[in-house]
Every structure is written in structure tokens, then in C-alpha cells.
Write a protein that holds these residues in place. Structure first.
Motif, short mmCIF file in Angstrom:
data_model
loop_
_atom_site.label_atom_id
_atom_site.label_comp_id
_atom_site.label_asym_id
_atom_site.label_seq_id
_atom_site.Cartn_x
_atom_site.Cartn_y
_atom_site.Cartn_z
N ASN A 145 -9.21 -9.97 70.00
CA ASN A 145 -9.40 -8.54 69.84
C ASN A 145 -10.86 -8.11 69.93
OD1 ASN A 145 -6.66 -8.19 69.43
ND2 ASN A 145 -6.81 -8.50 67.21
N LEU A 146 -11.80 -9.07 69.83
CA LEU A 146 -13.19 -8.64 69.62
C LEU A 146 -14.21 -9.13 70.65
CD1 LEU A 146 -13.45 -9.10 65.72
CD2 LEU A 146 -12.88 -7.04 66.99
N VAL B 26 -15.44 -3.07 69.56
CA VAL B 26 -14.17 -3.78 69.43
C VAL B 26 -13.51 -3.86 70.80
CG1 VAL B 26 -11.86 -3.67 68.37
CG2 VAL B 26 -13.87 -2.99 67.05
N ILE C 39 -12.96 -3.51 58.54
CA ILE C 39 -11.77 -3.63 59.39
C ILE C 39 -10.59 -4.11 58.55
CG2 ILE C 39 -10.72 -5.01 61.24
CD1 ILE C 39 -13.31 -4.84 62.78
N LEU D 224 -7.41 -1.97 58.06
CA LEU D 224 -6.25 -2.37 58.87
C LEU D 224 -5.20 -3.13 58.06
CD1 LEU D 224 -7.58 -3.44 62.39
CD2 LEU D 224 -7.11 -1.19 61.48
N ASP E 217 -10.07 -14.46 58.23
CA ASP E 217 -9.09 -14.04 59.25
C ASP E 217 -8.25 -15.26 59.63
OD1 ASP E 217 -7.90 -12.15 60.92
OD2 ASP E 217 -9.22 -12.60 62.60
N HIS F 278 -5.37 -16.84 60.42
CA HIS F 278 -3.99 -16.73 60.89
C HIS F 278 -3.76 -17.81 61.95
CE1 HIS F 278 -5.68 -14.72 64.41
NE2 HIS F 278 -6.31 -13.89 63.60
N PHE G 136 -15.06 -13.10 60.23
CA PHE G 136 -14.78 -12.19 59.11
C PHE G 136 -15.23 -12.79 57.77
CE2 PHE G 136 -12.26 -10.32 62.38
CZ PHE G 136 -12.02 -9.00 62.02
N ARG H 175 1.00 -5.39 58.09
CA ARG H 175 0.02 -4.85 59.04
C ARG H 175 0.24 -5.37 60.46
NH1 ARG H 175 -5.20 -7.14 60.96
NH2 ARG H 175 -5.27 -9.28 60.18
N ARG H 176 0.84 -6.57 60.59
CA ARG H 176 1.06 -7.12 61.93
C ARG H 176 2.24 -6.45 62.63
NH1 ARG H 176 -3.54 -9.47 63.66
NH2 ARG H 176 -4.27 -11.08 62.22
N ALA I 98 -3.31 -4.14 64.91
CA ALA I 98 -3.39 -5.49 65.48
C ALA I 98 -2.09 -6.26 65.22
CB ALA I 98 -4.58 -6.23 64.87
#
Ligand code: SR1
Ligand code: MG
Length: 429
Positions: free
Chosen positions: A49-50, A72, A183, A187, A241, A243, A261, A369-370, A375
Motif C-alpha cells: 500500500n505504501l 500513500v 493511519i 483505519l 503491522d 499481518h 509502523f 477493518r479488513r 485497506a
């Protein structure tokens, strides 16, 4: 290894045509790839994403170059994002390697702070863990490797272990990672719970449940209590972050990547985020079946991995508690040195119990949130048929709600896995 001191002037975004010239005079790179950049092949492969991510291959070998952009990537230049995230990623990687061991993160060959550029080990034939899970591939070492990584980085980065002066200096250093925390604060903890501009969900299939969740006062209160915890509990250096897209794997090797992050937050955050991504993979599996029931085995395996991560984390955390508890917290002078080892064990149980309850909450909001926020994750997104996708997302939303709101009454990983199975059965239709 060269550092920010070797920085080469004002930032400019690199591309496949300019990267070689930028790197060829850096000894640490030329030694690995070969001396003449005209003989190198450079590919841009970033799908995150970044950032920009390049693979650089030459006659002697290969490296990966990761460059932050001043915005971003997922959204574009309308969302500026400071380059300093690369500085935090670099410093987090150094600490993670020290705490979890060489070979748990990619080795760093070069860091250029002004260019927001980290050149690191090219992990091959590794692939992103999330991709493997979508394909239905089981990785035998993953639960243990990730449980150990979490326990070692999170325990050793806390006041349970570190000299407190060093830790306080580090808290101050990472406190400047404001925009990346922002973020997550928005988010993960806020946007999913109202009609934020950048949100999206599978519509109209999920409209009903989305409205229900956004009107759920208990859920909103819990999400905000979790945000409070995230923002206020500067307990340890987090990956921030963690995941399944932040892990690269082969059958025999596991590497954690992308800690941009990183900041000091609650121990439970990394573990909760990570477990949530295995639970989401569990809910997404039927969406990837070519015939009904084909992924049942994979689903059972995923719940087993969640169990193994938590069991390994607990055991290693307890081991470090007994052998490396040299920080200011739960001092030995109060317990072991007074012959009260049982007191130290009681305190350990209380600490683990808090981590457990909090991680379930963080896992719950991560599931939301996913599916509801900006995102999304490929586990669900790669299910092309929206009806089929929604049938996987709906139970994950229900599950997330239970984790966030009822976490105080879920006492074991077995109970949580059973909850996942029950919700998958009842709420898929
Ligand atoms: C705008 S960035 C969106 C997400 O991508 C990163 O990987 C983090 O998960 C962040 O929340
Ligand atoms: Mg990332």
C-alpha cells in the motif's frame, strides 16, 4: 553496512532506470550484485500500500531495494506521508534481529536516510505468507516461528527486560512515527465504525450487517477502548503491522518484513493482529474452493496454527520471564530474591491474562477493518464473485464483533477456535 551518513542529497523517487546508478558505487551492494550496474537487471515488484520495492539482480547476486514515497501509494499524492517511516523501519529491523535472532528478518546491506532507501537481502524462493494461505498451502514451521518471534521481540523490547534508560530513549525515538500511528488509529479503530469517506465493503450483500455493526454501541465503545489502549500503553517496541502480508516464507524459513509502523505500544497488539489474519484466512477458505469441502483440512490447520502461535508465545514469554526478567518491572528483589518464586509465577499469569484479553480485542477490530475499511486483504479480495466473497466476510465480521465485545468471557484459544467454527457454520448463508 553503510548508513544515513552515506546519504546522497535530496530525495528523488527511484525507478528501474535510475536505481542502478544510485547503488553501484556503494561497496556493500557492488560486492553482492557485481560492480557494473549496466549488467544488472532491475524490476519494480512492490504491490503493498505504501512503497516502491525493487529486485536488483546482477552477475554476483541479488538484493532488494525498498524506497518510501512521500505519499500513500494506494491512494496517491493527495495523501502525503513522511519519508521518515523508512528510518523507523530500519531501526526496527535492527532491533528485531537483535531480539529474535539473525535470520528472522531480512539482513540489511545499506540504509540511506535522505533517500528513504533500505537495501536488504533478497529473500528467494520466499513468497508472501498470505499468498500461500490463499493457495491452500500449509507451512509446517509457521506457528512456532511466529510465536517465538512475537515473544522474543515483545518481551525483550519492554521494561520487563531492557535497561529502562535505554528503553525510554527508544520510546522517545519511535514516538516520532506519528503519521504511521495515525493511519492505524484511524483505519483500524475509527473509520470502520462510521461511514468514513475511504471505506468500502462488498455491497449490497453486506449493507445490512454493516449498518448493524455501525449502530452497535457496545462494539463502538470497545473499539474506542482498544484505541485508547493502543495510543496510551507504550509497553514495548511493536512491529505495528504484523499481518500475513508482512511475513515471507518457504517450507523451512520464516522472515518477518516491513516494520515501518513500529512504535511503542501494547504487547497484545502485534499478537492480536497476527492471529486475526489466520482467523480471517480460516473464514476466507471456502471462497477459494473449487469443490465444496475441499479446504476443510486447510481450515482445521489454520485454527491449529492460531493455537500454536499462542501456545509458543506463552511458553517462550514465560521462559523469558524466568530467565531474562532484568528490567524495572516485577523486580526479582520483590519475588525470587525473597524466596517468593510463586509470587513471580502469579504475576506472570496476571500479565499473560491481560495480554490474552487485549489481543482478542485487537484481533476483533482487525477483522472489521479488513472488510469495512480502506485497506482490505487479498484473502477476501481475491474472491471474485461478490456473493461468495460476502458469504466469507459475513461470519468474519460476526466473529470480530464477538472478540471485541465479549473478549472478557473467552478464556482459551480452544474456546475462540470453537467460536470461529460455530460462527462459520451459522452465519455463512
Ligand atoms: C494507507 S495504508 C493502509 C494499510 O496498509 C498497511 O499495510 C497497513 O496495514 C495500513 O493500515
Ligand atoms: Mg506493510
Amino acid at each position: 553496512m553503510s548508513s544515513a551518513a552515506g546519504s546522497q542529497g535530496q530525495f528523488s523517487a527511484l525507478d528501474v532506470g535510475t536505481l542502478g546508478k544510485r547503488l553501484e558505487n556503494i561497496a556493500a551492494i557492488a560486492e553482492r550484485v557485481g560492480p557494473d550496474s549496466s549488467r544488472w537487471t532491475v524490476r519494480e515488484v512492490g504491490d503493498g500500500n505504501l512503497n516502491l520495492v525493487f529486485i536488483v539482480e546482477g552477475p554476483k547476486g541479488s538484493v532488494v531495494a525498498k524506497q518510501a514515497l512521500p505519499y500513500v501509494r494506494l491512494v496517491g499524492e493527495s495523501w502525503p506521508l513522511p519519508l521518515k517511516r523508512s528510518f523507523f523501519e530500519y531501526h526496527a529491523l535492527v532491533r528485531q534481529e537483535r531480539r529474535a535472532g539473525v535470520g528472522t528478518v531480512p539482513a540489511i546491506h545499506h540504509f540511506d536516510e535522505a533517500q528513504a532507501l533500505i537495501v536488504m537481502e533478497y529473500l528467494s524462493p520466499h513468497v508472501i505468507l498470505r499468498r500461500r494461505l490463499i493457495e491452500g498451502v500449509k507451512l509446517p514451521k509457521i506457528g512456532r516461528d511466529l510465536g517465538l518471534f512475537c515473544a522474543r521481540t515483545l518481551f525483550r523490547g519492554s521494561d520487563l527486560c531492557m535497561p529502562t534508560r535505554e528503553r525510554k530513549q527508544d520510546v522517545a525515538l519511535f514516538a516520532d512515527n506519528v503519521e504511521l500511528c495515525d493511519i492505524t488509529e484511524n483505519l483500524v479503530f475509527t473509520d470502520p465504525y462510521f461511514e468514513a469517506e475511504l471505506n468500502r465493503h462488498t455491497s449490497p450483500q453486506l449493507d445490512g450487517i454493516v449498518a448493524e455493526l455501525r449502530a452497535d454501541r457496545d462494539l463502538k465503545v470497545e473499539a474506542q477502548r482498544l484505541k485508547h489502549l493502543f495510543a496510551a500503553k507504550a509497553e514495548t517496541l511493536l512491529h505495528g503491522d504484523l499481518h500475513t502480508g508482512s511475513v515471507m516464507v518457504t517450507e523451512t524459513d520464516t522472515r518477518v518484513i516491513d516494520p515501518e509502523f513500529a512504535f511503542y505500544g501494547p504487547i497484545a497488539f502485534d499478537v492480536g493482529m497476527l492471529l486475526a489474519n489466520f482467523w480471517m484466512s480460516f473464514f476466507s477458505q471456502p471462497g477459494h474452493e473449487t469443490k465444496a469441502g475441499e479446504r476443510e483440512d486447510m481450515r482445521a490447520w489454520l485454527l491449529g496454527v492460531a493455537e500454536e502461535i499462542w501456545a509458543t508465545f506463552r511458553a517462550e514469554f514465560a521462559h523469558l520471564w524466568r530467565t531474562e526478567r532484568n528490567g524495572i518491572l516485577y523486580a526479582r528483589s520483590v519475588f525470587e530474591d525473597r524466596g517468593d518464586s510463586l509470587g513471580a509465577e502469579q504475576a506472570l499469569n496476571a500479565v499473560i491474562s491481560n495480554i490474552w484479553t487485549d489481543l482478542l480485542g485487537f484481533a476483533g477490530v482487525e477483522c472489521h477493518r479488513r472488510i469495512l475499511g480502506l485497506a482490505h486483504n487479498a484473502d477476501f479480495e481475491s474472491i471474485a464473485d461478490p456473493d461468495r466473497r460476502a458469504a466469507c466476510e459475513r461470519p468474519a465480521l460476526r466473529f470480530g464483533r464477538q472478540l471485541a465485545v465479549a473478549r472478557g468471557s473467552l478464556h482459551s484459544i480452544d474456546e475462540v477456535n470453537e467460536l470461529a467454527r460455530i460462527i462459520a457454520r451459522v452465519h455463512t448463508a
